[in-house]
Structures are given as structure tokens and as C-alpha cells.
Write a protein that holds these residues in place. Structure first.
Motif, mmCIF file in Angstrom:
data_model
loop_
_atom_site.group_PDB
_atom_site.id
_atom_site.type_symbol
_atom_site.label_atom_id
_atom_site.label_comp_id
_atom_site.label_asym_id
_atom_site.label_seq_id
_atom_site.Cartn_x
_atom_site.Cartn_y
_atom_site.Cartn_z
ATOM 1 N N ALA A 115 37.131 27.299 52.024
ATOM 2 C CA ALA A 115 36.551 27.966 53.299
ATOM 3 C C ALA A 115 35.430 29.244 52.793
ATOM 4 C CB ALA A 115 37.410 28.498 54.255
ATOM 5 N N PRO B 116 28.516 32.597 51.497
ATOM 6 C CA PRO B 116 29.312 33.558 52.015
ATOM 7 C C PRO B 116 30.109 32.449 53.366
ATOM 8 C CG PRO B 116 27.138 34.391 52.712
ATOM 9 C CD PRO B 116 26.938 33.263 51.689
ATOM 10 N N VAL B 117 31.333 33.143 53.395
ATOM 11 C CA VAL B 117 32.158 32.300 54.548
ATOM 12 C C VAL B 117 31.290 31.479 55.759
ATOM 13 C CG1 VAL B 117 34.366 32.378 55.935
ATOM 14 C CG2 VAL B 117 33.955 34.118 53.950
ATOM 15 N N HIS B 118 30.616 32.889 56.255
ATOM 16 C CA HIS B 118 30.053 32.433 57.697
ATOM 17 C C HIS B 118 28.806 31.376 57.529
ATOM 18 C CE1 HIS B 118 28.029 36.044 56.349
ATOM 19 N NE2 HIS B 118 26.989 35.808 57.334
ATOM 20 N N ALA C 139 37.360 34.629 62.375
ATOM 21 C CA ALA C 139 35.848 34.955 63.001
ATOM 22 C C ALA C 139 34.854 34.636 62.041
ATOM 23 C CB ALA C 139 35.990 36.419 63.225
ATOM 24 N N ARG C 140 35.328 34.884 60.570
ATOM 25 C CA ARG C 140 34.227 34.546 59.378
ATOM 26 C C ARG C 140 33.981 33.025 59.368
ATOM 27 N NH1 ARG C 140 33.142 38.107 55.612
ATOM 28 N NH2 ARG C 140 31.149 36.822 55.414
ATOM 29 N N CYS C 141 35.074 32.080 59.575
ATOM 30 C CA CYS C 141 34.910 30.800 59.587
ATOM 31 C C CYS C 141 34.046 30.270 60.630
ATOM 32 C CB CYS C 141 36.275 30.129 59.488
ATOM 33 S SG CYS C 141 37.232 30.418 57.899
ATOM 34 N N LEU C 142 34.156 31.098 61.769
ATOM 35 C CA LEU C 142 33.368 30.647 62.930
ATOM 36 C C LEU C 142 31.796 30.911 62.968
ATOM 37 C CD1 LEU C 142 36.116 31.223 65.645
ATOM 38 C CD2 LEU C 142 35.415 29.119 65.016
ATOM 39 N N GLY C 143 31.630 31.595 61.583
ATOM 40 C CA GLY C 143 30.197 31.882 61.598
ATOM 41 C C GLY C 143 29.900 33.519 61.419
ATOM 42 N N ALA C 144 30.700 34.245 61.961
ATOM 43 C CA ALA C 144 30.603 35.695 61.952
ATOM 44 C C ALA C 144 30.358 36.382 60.567
ATOM 45 C CB ALA C 144 31.807 36.492 62.771
ATOM 46 N N SER C 145 29.264 37.115 60.681
ATOM 47 C CA SER C 145 28.938 37.846 59.510
ATOM 48 C C SER C 145 30.076 39.016 59.365
ATOM 49 C CB SER C 145 27.496 38.517 59.284
ATOM 50 O OG SER C 145 27.440 39.227 60.239
ATOM 51 N N ILE D 153 32.162 25.500 57.549
ATOM 52 C CA ILE D 153 33.247 24.906 57.395
ATOM 53 C C ILE D 153 34.174 25.774 58.284
ATOM 54 C CG2 ILE D 153 35.144 24.375 55.840
ATOM 55 C CD1 ILE D 153 33.447 24.514 53.383
#
Lengths: 522, 222
Positions: B59, B80-82, A152-158, B86
Motif C-alpha cells: 500500500a 506515495p500512498v495517496h 486516510a492515506r490509503c483513501l487518497g489523503a496527502s 490501492i
């Protein structure tokens, strides 16, 4: 399945008979009484449902507070840190503490600062039930695959969005079942409400007791019990619905490493520390209350526990109640462990046995007052009057304990390795001997643990005992409540001292059960 | 099957400079990774050598112990990741079980604030793209392993990431399917000219996917 020797395949009759005699018959008696003309008026009257609404509002508030405090603590228990096991054990203490002891402990901590009424009741209920949230939600949380969150984080979720969209749905079934349990506990609360409540915190449970013991109107009490059963059933159904069937593949619970950031660690340790303090402070206050007087520290309350003058009956001292409670606890321990273990073993037998194992959990949803009232109606007046035998209270306590015993024993029975039985049979053992050889040692340990758990339940049980105990032979929780009703410094301090003894006994038993349980993987 | 890079001076894609990865108990590095925009780079290494940790660090899931993560010349180390942009496809599909296939693919778009119907439409197009038209309403547990990984790929591509990381995405599949899917996925990625890093322990898979194949062990040498 041919696991059970032939004669054991009919053992399910014992728990079945027990449930029929002491749950079904009493419930039928309650229904028969409640469907009486005057009683029906009570059932349909506005004041009954007014009390139900008050109790529901109180239970909702209590559930929300228990969740608000319990969820962060549940999260904390998912991390690996020094003191984690201790924190978890501490957080469980309030739940195994007798309710009257809880009420007294909170009262001695907050004293005059604790206004009786809704605030006190809600705090006490939350204090007890945080343990449920931590256990139920925490164990589910620890099983969550963090990969979902990473995805989820990699998909842009904070962080927050990840929590809301991934973690919350994952925890929803656990939160729903914890909330259901807590709600029902608070809705049917008796001891806390009697000791900390006011006219705005009535519960149906308390009204049932009032109708029974003050107004002596058993039909009206039955009607109230029926109303309460209705509300509890609705809560159970709603809860079961919320426990949806979404299947996250659970990973084996692996504790998480400490957060890398200093802020994260500070948050984690302060949560754990505050939780521990929150549990310990009232307990310590209780101990202090038992050794303080207006003139400083004193042992006099402990010294006078043995005197008849300090008691609430002409024939017994406060300490005499302890003898009665221990006697009841022993009977309950033996009775409930036999019934509970047989019910759990029935799982290994024919289909009807498996059904019995399920049914034996049912009394969990039936309140203590309902059980007490039912037994009173069925077995405390002709043609069957058991009041003289001193068995009514332990019977009721066994009913309360059997579901817990079954819940503890079932995992142990499920974990039994069937191959051991095969090995014993192949070495020439007859069916019964093979069963004893293969399962005997485990079952013996389970039985002792189950008995200890049931005894602990019996020691602290207040609701059913307040219906069934005879005035001359109060159990410890009853004695504590009566002492609190007397004016002056001494009864209060004596109640505190008695509470300390009761809490110590209960905690020792629970610790013992926990030890034994771990040995057999239950 | 190395290709000639398109532009005369290939632009740097995702890169790592003297990156040290790991935790308190285990470290690897300093590692140097260089990739070219629009190309697929495979990193080959045995199990447990730190390939997955490298991807997680690129990532932003794992913090870098030291060194830098760069994308198109911009330092992402403290982003941060989000916010990195990537995308990542994991060993397991990790499809969210409480959402259907379409909602899984739309998840990233929804996080960018795209409204529900637009996101759903976009998700449907991506499902077409990975060869699963009409799968939007299916439950995730009704998919085969290969289908689930295709959905995971569509999901990772939905928010239009600037680079894509593939962490042994086919390792749970059997050999035949693995190589066929690797070839197909490589074609899909090329059709979008996305910069990708693919880690694997399987030489054949690496060659079926990548423009450039590197050994994990060589990353420390530079």
C-alpha cells in the motif's frame, strides 16, 4: 464503598471548611463590596472594559504564539529519540519558574533589544506556556492510533490532508483545553505585566492591585475582580464547549520510531534543539547577569546579598527575604498537602466527599489577586485580623496550591489497589489499621510530593503575596520586583542573583516531586 | 473453489518483485507476489510472519527496503500512498469517529475533489451495496463489529481503487459471523471484479474468500 474507616468518612469536613472559610467567604466579601454604588460604576465603566479588552487581545496573541511554538514541539515529544526525556523536562522548566524570574531572565537575555510592552509580554507569556501545550497536546498526540492516518492515506489523503482531516480533529479537545488554560493564565497575568508591560498591556489583575495598594479603593478593586471573574467564567465555558465529546478510542501511548527520511530526522532534531536553546538561553543569561558588572565578571553582587544596605527595607537584606519565603513555603507545604490529600482521599468515601474533591479544584480558576483581595477584605481587618500572625500569605499560597495538589494526588488515590485492603482486613486488621497498612506507604509518599509541590508554588507566587505581605517582610519575588524598581547597577544584579537562588530552589523541589510522583504512579 | 480465469492470457494485477520488507531490526524477503486482475488472492501465514507488513508495504504505508511493487505492469515503488490507488481494509475498522458513517464512506471521494452532495449520494449507494441502506447518518460507535467492517469496505471501495488489500478484516469477529461475512465480501468483490489480496491466518476464511490461496512461506521460494 467501605474503603474508608468510619472516622475517615467525615474527614471531608476539613477541606470543605477550608474552602468555605478561605474561598467562599472572601468571594462573598468581594461581591458585597462590588455591589456597592460607586463600585458598580467601576464595574460598568468604559475604562474597566477597555482594560478587559486589551488584556483579552494580549491573551489571545500570547495563546496563539504559545500554540505556534508548542504544537511542533508537542509533535516532537511523540517520537522516541535519544534525549527525549531531557527535552521534555527542559520544556517544562519555564512553567515552574516564578513569573518575576521569567521576566528578569528574558530581560537579561534581550536587554535593550526587548522593547517593553505588548511584544515583551507576549513573548514572556508564550515562553512560560509552551510547556502547557507540549504536555497537554503532546500526551494526547502520542495516544493517537496511527492506523487512522494510514486509513486516510490509503483513501487518497496527502500528508497535509491527513493532518487536517484526521489529526486536527483528534487533537481538538486537547488543543481547546490547553488554549483555555493558557488564555486564562495570560488574561490574569500580573508579574510579567508589571515588569515587562506598558500602558497598552494592562490587565484587570494589575488594576486590582493598583486600586488596592495605591488608590486604596477596595470597592473599586472588588468590582474589577468581579469583572475579571466574569470574563474567566466565559472563557471556561467556551473552552468546555470546544472540548467536544468525540471519542477516539485512545491507544496506550506508544512512542513513534524516528522518521525514516533524513529530512524528517533533521526537522525533528532541529525542533528539539531549538526548543532546548529557547528554554536555556534566558536562564543562562540570568546567571551571567548575576555575575557581571560594567567592569567584567564579579562576585560582588552575591557577596552583598547579605547586607541590609542592598535590601529594600531598613530591616532586611535581600537574603532575609529568602528566610521569609522559606518559612512561608514550609507552612504552605504542610497546610496544602494535608488539605489536598484529605480532599483527594474523600474520593474514596461517600458521595459528598467526591463532590468536595471536585470543588477543591475550583480556586484554580480564581486569580491570585482575587484570592489576595478576598483574604484582605475578610481577614485583614476587624473583626478578624490575621495580619499580625504572618499566616495570610501562606494561607493564600495554600489556596493556590491545593488545586494542583489535588490534581496530582487524585491519580495516585485512584490507582490504589482495593484488594490490598481486603487482604489486610481478612488477616484480622481493624478498619483503621487495614487502611494504614494498605494505603499508608503510598499516601505518605504522595503527601511528601504534594508538600514539595505546594512549597514550590509558594516560593514563586507573586500575585497574592503582593496584596498580603507586610512591607517589612517581603517574600523573594516581592523583593526582586522592589529591587528592580531601584536605580543603578547593583539592585538589578542583586535581583538577578536572588532570582538564580529562587529558580534553583524551585527547580530542585519540582524535580524531587517528579521523582516521588513517578514512584507512586501519579 | 478456484475459478477459470476469464481472458485466455490472464493480465497481471498487483505484484511484488524481490520485495524486502521490514525495518532496521527485522526483515523478510525477498518476496515475490503475483496476482491476476479481477481475482482474489489469499495469503496464508501464522501471526507475526510479516503478512501485515507485506500489505502495508504494497500500500505504501511502509517503505520497501528493496525490490518493486507493480500494478498492471507499472512500477509503484516510489509512488506515495495517496497516489497509488490501492485501497485497504484493516484488522480494525478504523472508522473516523468524528465523522458519521456516510462521511466516512465519502472521505476518499472528497479527497479526490468530488463535491459534497455527489460524494454523499455515491456513499449511500455503496452502503446499499454492502447491505447497510440508510446507515449514512448513523454515528460510527452505534455499529456492531460486522457492520463497522462493512462500512470500512464501502469506504475503501468508494474512491474506486485499482486493487484492494484486506488485512485480516474479520479477525475481530466470532467464527460464525467471520465465515459468513467472508463469503459475502467475496461475492461483493467479485461483482466489481476487483483485484484483491487478502491475508489471514485462518485456512477456512481463506478458502471462503479467495480464488487462489498462497502460503506466505512460499513467497520467498520463487
Amino acid at each position: 464503598m467501605t474503603v474508608l474507616p468510619r472516622w475517615m468518612r467525615v474527614l471531608w469536613i476539613a477541606p470543605a471548611g477550608f474552602i468555605v472559610a478561605f474561598v467562599a467567604v472572601p468571594l462573598w466579601q468581594i461581591a458585597a463590596n462590588a455591589l456597592h454604588d460607586d463600585a458598580l460604576q467601576t464595574l460598568l465603566s468604559g475604562s474597566t472594559w477597555h482594560v478587559a479588552a486589551l488584556a483579552a487581545a494580549q491573551a489571545l496573541l500570547s495563546t496563539v504564539l504559545a500554540m505556534a511554538v508548542g504544537l511542533p514541539l508537542a509533535a516532537v515529544t511523540c517520537y522516541r529519540f535519544p534525549g527525549r526525556a531531557l527535552t521534555r523536562a527542559l520544556l517544562t522548566i519555564p512553567f515552574v519558574m516564578p513569573t518575576v524570574v521569567v521576566a528578569l531572565a528574558l530581560r537579561s537575555m534581550l536587554g535593550g533589544a526587548l522593547p517593553t510592552g505588548i511584544v515583551a509580554v507576549v513573548i514572556a507569556h508564550a515562553w512560560i506556556n509552551v510547556a502547557v501545550v507540549v504536555r497537554v497536546v503532546g500526551s494526547q498526540w502520542a495516544r493517537m492510533d496511527l492506523g487512522y492516518l494510514h486509513a486516510a492515506r490509503c483513501l487518497g489523503a496527502s500528508r497535509l490532508q491527513g493532518f487536517r482531516t484526521i489529526t486536527v480533529p483528534f487533537l481538538r479537545p486537547a488543543i481547546a483545553s490547553a488554549a483555555t488554560v493558557v488564555f486564562i493564565f495570560c488574561f490574569t497575568s500580573l508579574g510579567i505585566v508589571l515588569l515587562l508591560g506598558d500602558q497598552h498591556t494592562k490587565t484587570l489583575e494589575e488594576q486590582i492591585l493598583r486600586q488596592t495598594s495605591v488608590l486604596l479603593d477596595l470597592p473599586a478593586a472588588s468590582a474589577l475582580a468581579l469583572a475579571q471573574l466574569l470574563v474567566v467564567s466565559v472563557a471556561l465555558i467556551l473552552g468546555a464547549r470546544a472540548i467536544s465529546t468525540t471519542t477516539y478510542r485512545p491507544t496506550t501511548a506508544a512512542l513513534r520510531p524516528l522518521p525514516a527520511s533524513t529530512g524528517g530526522r533533521v526537522a525533528l532534531f532541529s525542533c528539539a534543539g531549538l526548543g532546548a536553546i529557547g528554554v536555556l538561553a534566558p536562564v543562562i543569561s540570568l546567571v551571567i547577569a548575576s555575575v557581571s558588572s560594567a567592569h567584567g565578571m564579579t562576585w560582588q553582587w552575591w557577596a552583598t546579598l547579605n547586607s541590609v544596605d542592598a535590601g529594600t527595607t531598613r530591616i532586611g537584606s535581600p537574603i532575609a527575604a529568602l528566610g521569609i519565603s522559606i518559612q512561608y513555603a514550609l507552612i504552605t507545604g504542610v497546610l496544602a498537602s494535608i488539605i489536598g490529600v484529605i480532599a483527594a482521599i474523600s474520593l474514596l468515601g461517600p458521595r459528598i466527599g467526591r463532590w468536595i474533591a471536585g470543588v477543591s479544584i475550583l480556586p484554580l480558576g480564581i486569580s491570585a489577586a482575587t484570592l489576595g483581595l478576598g483574604l484582605l477584605l475578610a481577614y485583614a481587618r476587624p473583626p478578624i485580623d490575621l495580619r499580625g500572625t504572618g499566616l495570610l500569605v501562606p494561607l493564600a499560597h495554600s489556596l493556590v496550591a491545593v488545586p494542583l495538589v489535588v490534581a496530582v494526588v487524585i491519580p495516585a488515590v485512584r490507582s490504589l489497589d482495593g484488594r490490598r485492603l481486603g487482604v489486610a482486613r481478612s488477616l484480622g486488621a481493624a478498619p483503621t489499621r487495614a487502611f494504614v497498612t494498605a494505603y499508608g506507604p503510598t499516601l505518605a509518599v504522595v503527601m511528601v510530593a504534594a508538600g514539595g509541590l505546594a512549597a514550590a508554588v509558594s516560593l514563586g507566587e507573586f500575585g497574592a503575596a503582593s496584596f498580603l505581605a507586610r512591607p517589612g517582610t517581603p517574600t523573594v519575588p516581592l523583593q526582586i520586583v522592589r529591587l528592580l524598581g531601584k536605580p543603578g547597577e547593583q539592585p538589578l544584579a542583586a535581583a538577578a542573583a536572588l532570582s538564580v537562588i529562587l529558580a534553583a530552589l524551585t527547580l530542585t523541589l519540582v524535580l524531587l516531586v517528579d521523582r516521588l510522583g513517578r514512584r507512586v504512579g501519579a | 473453489m478456484n475459478r477459470e480465469p476469464g481472458p485466455p492470457e490472464p493480465e497481471e494485477g498487483l505484484a511484488a518483485h524481490d520485495l524486502v520488507i521490514g525495518n532496521r531490526f527485522w526483515q523478510a524477503g525477498p518476496l515475490n507476489v503475483r496476482t491476476t486482475t479481477g481475482q482474489i488472492t489469499a495469503i496464508l501465514g501464522p501471526s507475526g510472519c510479516g503478512k501485515s507488513t507485506l500489505l502495508a508495504t504494497l500500500a505504501g504505508i511502509e517503505p520497501a527496503l528493496s525490490g518493486q511493487v507493480m500494478l498492471h505492469g507499472i512500477d509503484l515503488t516510489d509512488v506515495p500512498v495517496h497516489h497509488r490507488g490501492i485501497g485497504m481494509v484493516f484488522q480494525e475498522p478504523l472508522l473516523f469517529p468524528h465523522l458519521n458513517v456516510g462521511a466516512n464512506v465519502a472521505y476518499g471521494l472528497r479527497r479526490q475533489g468530488v463535491n459534497k452532495s455527489v460524494a454523499a449520494q455515491h456513499a449511500a449507494e455503496l452502503l446499499d451495496w454492502v447491505g447497510l441502506p440508510g446507515f449514512a447518518d448513523r454515528a460510527t460507535d452505534s455499529l456492531s463489529g460486522g457492520q463497522a467492517q462493512r462500512v470500512a469496505l464501502a469506504r475503501a471501495m468508494a474512491p474506486s481503487p485499482r486493487a484492494l488489500l484486506l488485512d485480516e478484516p474479520f479477525s475481530a469477529l466470532d467464527t460464525d459471523l467471520r465465515l459468513r461475512l467472508a463469503g459475502e465480501v467475496a461475492e461483493l468483490l467479485r461483482s466489481r471484479s476487483i483485484t484483491a489480496i487478502h491475508v489471514t491466518h485462518d485456512l477456512a476464511e481463506a478458502h471462503a474468500m479467495a480464488d487462489v490461496v498462497e502460503q506466505f512461506g512460499d513467497l520467498t521460494a520463487r
